[in-house]
Design an enzyme around this catalytic site. Structure first.
Site, mmCIF file in Angstrom:
data_model
loop_
_atom_site.group_PDB
_atom_site.id
_atom_site.type_symbol
_atom_site.label_atom_id
_atom_site.label_comp_id
_atom_site.label_asym_id
_atom_site.label_seq_id
_atom_site.Cartn_x
_atom_site.Cartn_y
_atom_site.Cartn_z
ATOM 1 N N LYS A 1 -10.217 -6.783 -2.066
ATOM 2 C CA LYS A 1 -9.585 -8.652 -1.656
ATOM 3 C C LYS A 1 -10.794 -9.126 -1.055
ATOM 4 O O LYS A 1 -11.801 -8.271 -0.252
ATOM 5 C CB LYS A 1 -8.270 -8.386 -0.028
ATOM 6 N N ASP B 1 4.966 -2.021 -1.847
ATOM 7 C CA ASP B 1 4.201 -2.438 -1.082
ATOM 8 C C ASP B 1 4.502 -1.675 0.188
ATOM 9 O O ASP B 1 5.241 -2.359 0.686
ATOM 10 C CB ASP B 1 3.370 -3.596 -1.075
ATOM 11 N N LYS C 1 7.780 -5.657 -1.391
ATOM 12 C CA LYS C 1 6.924 -5.365 -0.109
ATOM 13 C C LYS C 1 8.380 -4.233 0.898
ATOM 14 O O LYS C 1 9.577 -5.018 0.314
ATOM 15 C CB LYS C 1 7.344 -6.587 1.186
ATOM 16 N N ASP D 1 -4.925 -0.143 0.253
ATOM 17 C CA ASP D 1 -4.789 -1.953 0.384
ATOM 18 C C ASP D 1 -5.951 -1.990 2.054
ATOM 19 O O ASP D 1 -7.217 -2.019 2.290
ATOM 20 C CB ASP D 1 -4.129 -2.697 0.416
ATOM 21 N N GLU E 1 1.467 1.537 -2.998
ATOM 22 C CA GLU E 1 0.706 0.829 -1.625
ATOM 23 C C GLU E 1 0.787 0.894 -0.497
ATOM 24 O O GLU E 1 1.255 0.328 0.195
ATOM 25 C CB GLU E 1 0.358 -0.472 -2.171
#
Length: 355
Positions: free
Chosen positions: A265, A190, A162, A241, A216
């Protein structure tokens, strides 16, 4: 068979290791388990994982929606008419996607139990297992390297880091991790919407030799044109995302060729029923699909896993949201060996939480 009773059960689980991403710090997760009892004696289970920043829901709003809207509408109905029931619920609570997802999972669990099959087989049965990445939050470089080495020692061969606060520091951490784990470990990154277009391009220039598999959501979700600019400039696949919250978003992103991949998701799109339609749009556009997650009980992770195993073009998984939760009543709903996930072999989702 009729739906006899629907119950919402909020449950808070602390994280063993709190983590930080670009826009928040997380110490615990409250999921809402959804139980659907039927006149036949079968019970379906689902799980909602609301997120105030992503789905604009709370555990309280999800539980209230289940009690005051979902239960009155669905009790007395045939639970096997999933399309009819979910279409009605989408009209009544269109903005409560994790609540929809929890009910959707429970209905699919029931459907597969009636069929006597694991859900992944009922939905298509393409594969039996899939590799997942494991996420490392924003940490100082030395701690990031230690965490990466520890996860590799546990058997994981795909790490997702991240970032999104500082492209130079993010690039430095990625270089340090690559040097520590070697070339055979897959790295994903991400940014969680943290970069401007200028920062994104700068970051790309810094990591050309890292060997990233996926970048991402580098830019804010409300500006898809910026995501498209990064996609056109990036030497690696760029994935949406937070920019993908619905079937309409899937159509817009793929029609405009703004991304190479989408992260589906269940909590964002409203469950398996809608996720299958999102996947069909992505497949038609030849855009790759990853199944991702929030901080979710293993029961919700199981639903994402069954969905991932069902379709040939769902090639990537980031289903690790349960791995750091303490006291998960559905612990064991999925199995992980060497970073590869397999579902419990029973019918439906294959597992009933201990609640």
């Amino acid at each position: 068979m009729k739906i006899r009773h629907i119950e919402a059960i909020p449950y808070t689980m602390p994280l063993k290791t709190p983590y930080r991403i670009a826009y928040q710090e997380v110490e615990e997760a409250t999921n809402v388990f959804v139980r659907i009892d039927t006149s036949s004696g079968l019970t379906g289970w689902g799980c909602a994982a609301p997120d105030a920043d992503i789905t604009a829901e709370t555990s309280a709003s999800v539980a209230r929606a289940v009690r005051t809207i979902v239960a009155p509408l669905l009790e007395g109905q045939d639970p096997l008419r999933i399309g009819k029931l979910l279409t009605r619920l989408q009209e009544e609570i269109p903005l409560q996607t994790s609540a929809l997802a929890g009910v959707d999972m429970a209905l699919h669990d029931l459907l597969a139990k009636v069929a006597g099959l694991p859900l992944w087989q009922l939905l298509g049965g393409f594969r039996r297992s899939i590799r997942t990445s494991i996420t490392i939050g924003i940490l100082p470089e030395e701690e990031t390297v230690r965490a990466a080495r520890a996860r590799v020692a546990e058997g994981f061969r795909c790490l997702k880091l991240k970032g999104g606060l500082d492209p130079d520091e993010d690039a430095g951490r990625l270089h340090a991790v690559r040097a520590a784990v070697g070339p055979r470990v897959t790295l994903r990154f991400d940014a969680n919407q943290g970069y401007t277009i200028e920062q994104s391009i700068h970051f790309l220039g810094l990591v050309t030799d890292v060997g990233l598999e996926i970048l991402e959501q580098p830019t804010p979700r409300g500006q898809p044109d910026l995501l498209g600019r990064v996609t056109r400039a990036a030497p690696m696949p760029v994935m949406a995302d937070e920019s993908l919250m619905s079937l309409r978003d899937a159509f817009s992103l793929t029609r405009g060729e703004l991304v190479d991949l989408v992260n589906v998701k269940l909590m964002k799109v409203g469950g398996i029923w809608e996720a299958l339609q999102v996947n069909a749009v992505a497949r038609a556009a030849r855009v790759g699909v990853m199944v991702g997650c929030m901080d979710e009980s293993a029961l919700a992770i199981a639903a994402g896993l069954h969905y991932a195993l069902a379709r040939p073009n769902i090639q990537y998984a980031d289903l690790d949201g349960h791995m750091d939760l303490e006291g998960d009543p559905a612990d064991g709903a999925v199995r992980c060996e060497g970073g590869v996930l397999t579902p419990h072999p029973g019918p439906g989702l294959g597992f009933e939480p201990k609640l």
